[in-house]
Design a protein around this motif. Structure first.
Motif, PDB file in Angstrom:
ATOM      1  N   LEU A  55     -64.673 -38.690   9.001  1.00 18.37           N
ATOM      2  CA  LEU A  55     -64.135 -37.937   7.716  1.00 18.37           C
ATOM      3  C   LEU A  55     -62.841 -37.455   8.355  1.00 18.37           C
ATOM      4  CD1 LEU A  55     -64.597 -36.197   5.252  1.00 18.37           C
ATOM      5  CD2 LEU A  55     -65.188 -34.283   6.705  1.00 18.37           C
ATOM      6  N   ASP A  56     -61.943 -37.974   7.042  1.00 12.99           N
ATOM      7  CA  ASP A  56     -60.546 -37.545   7.310  1.00 12.99           C
ATOM      8  C   ASP A  56     -60.427 -36.412   6.329  1.00 12.99           C
ATOM      9  OD1 ASP A  56     -57.899 -37.817   8.492  1.00 12.99           O
ATOM     10  OD2 ASP A  56     -57.315 -38.630   6.308  1.00 12.99           O
ATOM     11  N   ILE A  57     -59.925 -35.282   6.679  1.00 14.04           N
ATOM     12  CA  ILE A  57     -59.812 -33.962   5.882  1.00 14.04           C
ATOM     13  C   ILE A  57     -58.425 -33.885   5.429  1.00 14.04           C
ATOM     14  CG2 ILE A  57     -59.877 -31.433   5.777  1.00 14.04           C
ATOM     15  CD1 ILE A  57     -62.034 -31.348   8.085  1.00 14.04           C
ATOM     16  N   GLN A  58     -58.182 -33.434   4.010  1.00 13.78           N
ATOM     17  CA  GLN A  58     -56.781 -33.404   3.182  1.00 13.78           C
ATOM     18  C   GLN A  58     -55.921 -34.650   3.762  1.00 13.78           C
ATOM     19  OE1 GLN A  58     -54.876 -29.323   4.094  1.00 13.78           O
ATOM     20  NE2 GLN A  58     -57.295 -28.719   4.536  1.00 13.78           N
ATOM     21  N   THR A  59     -56.572 -35.739   3.188  1.00 11.35           N
ATOM     22  CA  THR A  59     -55.865 -37.034   3.509  1.00 11.35           C
ATOM     23  C   THR A  59     -54.791 -37.302   2.854  1.00 11.35           C
ATOM     24  OG1 THR A  59     -56.752 -39.324   3.863  1.00 11.35           O
ATOM     25  CG2 THR A  59     -57.306 -38.468   1.742  1.00 11.35           C
ATOM     26  N   GLY A  60     -54.341 -36.506   1.799  1.00 14.17           N
ATOM     27  CA  GLY A  60     -53.064 -36.553   1.103  1.00 14.17           C
ATOM     28  C   GLY A  60     -53.196 -37.966   0.262  1.00 14.17           C
ATOM     29  N   GLY A  61     -52.166 -38.789   0.023  1.00 16.39           N
ATOM     30  CA  GLY A  61     -52.586 -39.939  -0.558  1.00 16.39           C
ATOM     31  C   GLY A  61     -53.238 -41.263   0.260  1.00 16.39           C
ATOM     32  N   GLY A  62     -53.894 -40.829   1.379  1.00 13.87           N
ATOM     33  CA  GLY A  62     -54.302 -41.615   2.285  1.00 13.87           C
ATOM     34  C   GLY A  62     -53.571 -42.792   3.095  1.00 13.87           C
ATOM     35  N   GLU A  63     -52.303 -42.417   2.920  1.00 18.01           N
ATOM     36  CA  GLU A  63     -51.293 -43.487   3.613  1.00 18.01           C
ATOM     37  C   GLU A  63     -51.734 -43.593   5.250  1.00 18.01           C
ATOM     38  OE1 GLU A  63     -49.363 -41.885   0.057  1.00 18.01           O
ATOM     39  OE2 GLU A  63     -50.330 -40.894   1.665  1.00 18.01           O
ATOM     40  N   VAL A  64     -51.775 -42.248   5.809  1.00 16.59           N
ATOM     41  CA  VAL A  64     -52.005 -42.445   7.238  1.00 16.59           C
ATOM     42  C   VAL A  64     -53.368 -42.948   7.677  1.00 16.59           C
ATOM     43  CG1 VAL A  64     -52.237 -40.806   9.493  1.00 16.59           C
ATOM     44  CG2 VAL A  64     -50.593 -40.276   7.451  1.00 16.59           C
ATOM     45  N   LEU A  65     -54.432 -42.531   6.956  1.00 12.11           N
ATOM     46  CA  LEU A  65     -55.704 -43.295   7.234  1.00 12.11           C
ATOM     47  C   LEU A  65     -55.730 -44.772   7.099  1.00 12.11           C
ATOM     48  CD1 LEU A  65     -58.841 -42.979   7.847  1.00 12.11           C
ATOM     49  CD2 LEU A  65     -59.086 -42.399   5.492  1.00 12.11           C
ATOM     50  N   ALA A  66     -54.972 -45.178   5.861  1.00 13.01           N
ATOM     51  CA  ALA A  66     -55.122 -46.567   5.691  1.00 13.01           C
ATOM     52  C   ALA A  66     -54.241 -47.440   6.667  1.00 13.01           C
ATOM     53  CB  ALA A  66     -54.544 -46.689   4.378  1.00 13.01           C
ATOM     54  N   SER A  67     -53.606 -46.619   7.784  1.00 10.86           N
ATOM     55  CA  SER A  67     -52.706 -47.529   8.684  1.00 10.86           C
ATOM     56  C   SER A  67     -53.902 -48.140   9.536  1.00 10.86           C
ATOM     57  CB  SER A  67     -51.709 -46.465   9.163  1.00 10.86           C
ATOM     58  OG  SER A  67     -52.153 -45.654   9.970  1.00 10.86           O
ATOM     59  N   ALA A  68     -55.059 -47.352   9.705  1.00 11.27           N
ATOM     60  CA  ALA A  68     -55.931 -47.589  10.985  1.00 11.27           C
ATOM     61  C   ALA A  68     -56.304 -48.992  10.794  1.00 11.27           C
ATOM     62  CB  ALA A  68     -57.181 -46.547  10.928  1.00 11.27           C
ATOM     63  N   PRO A  69     -56.081 -49.715  11.720  1.00  2.00           N
ATOM     64  CA  PRO A  69     -56.555 -51.310  11.800  1.00  2.00           C
ATOM     65  C   PRO A  69     -58.173 -51.490  11.315  1.00  2.00           C
ATOM     66  CG  PRO A  69     -55.242 -50.691  13.737  1.00  2.00           C
ATOM     67  CD  PRO A  69     -55.710 -49.444  13.033  1.00  2.00           C
ATOM     68  N   ARG A  70     -59.036 -50.518  11.846  1.00  2.00           N
ATOM     69  CA  ARG A  70     -60.333 -50.814  11.657  1.00  2.00           C
ATOM     70  C   ARG A  70     -60.976 -49.369  11.269  1.00  2.00           C
ATOM     71  NH1 ARG A  70     -64.671 -52.449  16.341  1.00  2.00           N
ATOM     72  NH2 ARG A  70     -66.537 -52.070  15.166  1.00  2.00           N
ATOM     73  N   GLU A  79     -59.588 -34.744  -0.473  1.00  2.00           N
ATOM     74  CA  GLU A  79     -58.488 -34.281  -1.017  1.00  2.00           C
ATOM     75  C   GLU A  79     -58.477 -33.313  -2.089  1.00  2.00           C
ATOM     76  OE1 GLU A  79     -54.658 -33.625  -1.605  1.00  2.00           O
ATOM     77  OE2 GLU A  79     -55.392 -34.472   0.175  1.00  2.00           O
ATOM     78  N   GLY A  80     -57.785 -32.328  -2.158  1.00  3.86           N
ATOM     79  CA  GLY A  80     -57.862 -31.200  -3.332  1.00  3.86           C
ATOM     80  C   GLY A  80     -56.707 -31.497  -4.569  1.00  3.86           C
ATOM     81  N   TRP A  81     -55.761 -32.233  -4.048  1.00  7.73           N
ATOM     82  CA  TRP A  81     -54.746 -32.125  -5.332  1.00  7.73           C
ATOM     83  C   TRP A  81     -54.995 -33.434  -6.204  1.00  7.73           C
ATOM     84  CZ3 TRP A  81     -49.032 -34.142  -5.262  1.00  7.73           C
ATOM     85  CH2 TRP A  81     -48.509 -33.498  -6.298  1.00  7.73           C
ATOM     86  N   PRO A  82     -55.181 -33.370  -7.512  1.00 10.06           N
ATOM     87  CA  PRO A  82     -55.660 -34.488  -8.247  1.00 10.06           C
ATOM     88  C   PRO A  82     -54.895 -35.650  -8.110  1.00 10.06           C
ATOM     89  CG  PRO A  82     -56.054 -32.487  -9.384  1.00 10.06           C
ATOM     90  CD  PRO A  82     -55.324 -32.270  -8.266  1.00 10.06           C
ATOM     91  N   PRO A  83     -53.452 -35.507  -8.234  1.00  8.28           N
ATOM     92  CA  PRO A  83     -52.822 -36.886  -8.101  1.00  8.28           C
ATOM     93  C   PRO A  83     -52.935 -37.743  -6.824  1.00  8.28           C
ATOM     94  CG  PRO A  83     -51.230 -35.367  -9.164  1.00  8.28           C
ATOM     95  CD  PRO A  83     -52.776 -34.471  -8.653  1.00  8.28           C
ATOM     96  N   ASN A  84     -53.212 -36.785  -5.615  1.00  7.56           N
ATOM     97  CA  ASN A  84     -53.629 -37.592  -4.416  1.00  7.56           C
ATOM     98  C   ASN A  84     -54.864 -38.088  -4.390  1.00  7.56           C
ATOM     99  OD1 ASN A  84     -50.774 -37.073  -3.189  1.00  7.56           O
ATOM    100  ND2 ASN A  84     -51.442 -35.412  -2.046  1.00  7.56           N
ATOM    101  N   VAL A  85     -55.855 -37.470  -5.113  1.00 10.20           N
ATOM    102  CA  VAL A  85     -57.081 -37.997  -4.995  1.00 10.20           C
ATOM    103  C   VAL A  85     -57.213 -39.471  -5.517  1.00 10.20           C
ATOM    104  CG1 VAL A  85     -59.524 -37.734  -6.120  1.00 10.20           C
ATOM    105  CG2 VAL A  85     -58.309 -35.614  -4.995  1.00 10.20           C
ATOM    106  N   ALA A  86     -56.316 -39.517  -6.809  1.00 12.44           N
ATOM    107  CA  ALA A  86     -56.534 -40.765  -7.357  1.00 12.44           C
ATOM    108  C   ALA A  86     -55.781 -41.970  -6.601  1.00 12.44           C
ATOM    109  CB  ALA A  86     -55.610 -40.613  -8.897  1.00 12.44           C
TER     110      ALA A  86
END
Length: 256
Positions: A55-70, A79-86
């Motif tokens: 689980l990644d908490i407060q992922t923002g726009g997901g950019e950091v998590l998406a950098s994971a190779p696997r 994520e709590g902010w609607p624009p970032n959720v989308a």
């Protein structure tokens, strides 16, 4: 010859720039920040590759998590902010991750012991009891966090000298104590202070619009005189130098 841009032009450009997500590419050529020596994204990616459910908490726009190779077989993010959720959903769904809209202060919408790894980069607040609840025995919380008095040279330009209790908030020793109070064992804790340079007043405006907790309620109109005085200072003296504070904490839930 390049004509210097006016205060009004720089501020207007920064005030109209989008601030969704956790992408800082807008600052290229306008601000610099020294990076922590431990390399959070790489270390996070290594742990995700070994996890079964994360689980990644407060992922923002997901950019950091998406950098994971696997990604692990089960991958969720909140994520709590609607624009970032989308934004995070669009980025992470193709990687097999589910993004759940959840307010920062709400209980985590997951069952007890659901994850063997929980991560978070720069959480606004760390809800240690909830993290301990959703971790399975032997599970790990791994997080890079903002430390005490981070970029306070800039904060105090706008808000004035802050009291000691505010300057000492987010201290890594407090994080250790809170983790242990929640029943977790802290197995790693490192802290660094890092040089930050703002090269023009537009970078300052964009930073304060994007990192909204630095100067709560910041708007250009509200702080126009302070912005103008800082612009004049930067024109005369060069880049505005501040120092960010970061710490890396790793805590484990006992197996019994």
């Amino acid at each position: 010859m390049t004509v210097p841009r006016t205060f009004e032009d720089l501020v207007a450009e920064a005030a109209s720039a989008p601030v969704e997500g956790w992408d800082f590419s807008w600052f290229e050529g306008r601000a610099t920040e020294q990076r922590p020596s431990w390399g959070y994204a790489r270390a996070m990616g290594e742990r995700l590759a070994r996890a079964a459910a994360a689980l990644d908490i407060q992922t923002g726009g997901g950019e950091v998590l998406a950098s994971a190779p696997r990604m692990p077989p089960v991958m969720a993010a909140t994520e709590g902010w609607p624009p970032n959720v989308a934004r995070a959903t669009a980025l992470l769904r193709p990687r097999g991750a589910v993004v759940v809209a959840a307010a920062e202060d709400a209980p985590l919408p997951f069952a007890d012991g659901a994850f063997d790894l929980v991560t978070s980069r720069h959480p606004v607040r760390t809800h240690w009891t909830e993290i301990a609840r959703v971790l399975c025995p032997g599970g790990t919380y791994f997080s890079q966090q903002v430390g005490p008095a981070s970029v306070f040279e800039l904060v105090e330009h706008f808000l004035g000298r802050q009291p000691a209790e505010v300057r000492n908030d987010r201290h890594p020793d407090r994080a250790r104590a809170a983790a242990e109070a929640a029943g977790l064992d802290v197995v790693g804790l490192r802290a660094e202070r890092l040089r930050v340079e703002f090269l023009d007043i537009g970078a300052v405006v964009h930073f304060l619009r994007k990192v909204i907790w630095m100067v709560p309620g910041f708007t250009v109109d509200r702080y126009l005189p302070r912005l103008r005085s800082l612009h004049e200072r930067m024109e005369a003296e060069g880049p505005f130098v501040a120092h960010s504070a970061r710490f890396l904490i790793e805590a484990r839930k006992p197996r019994s």
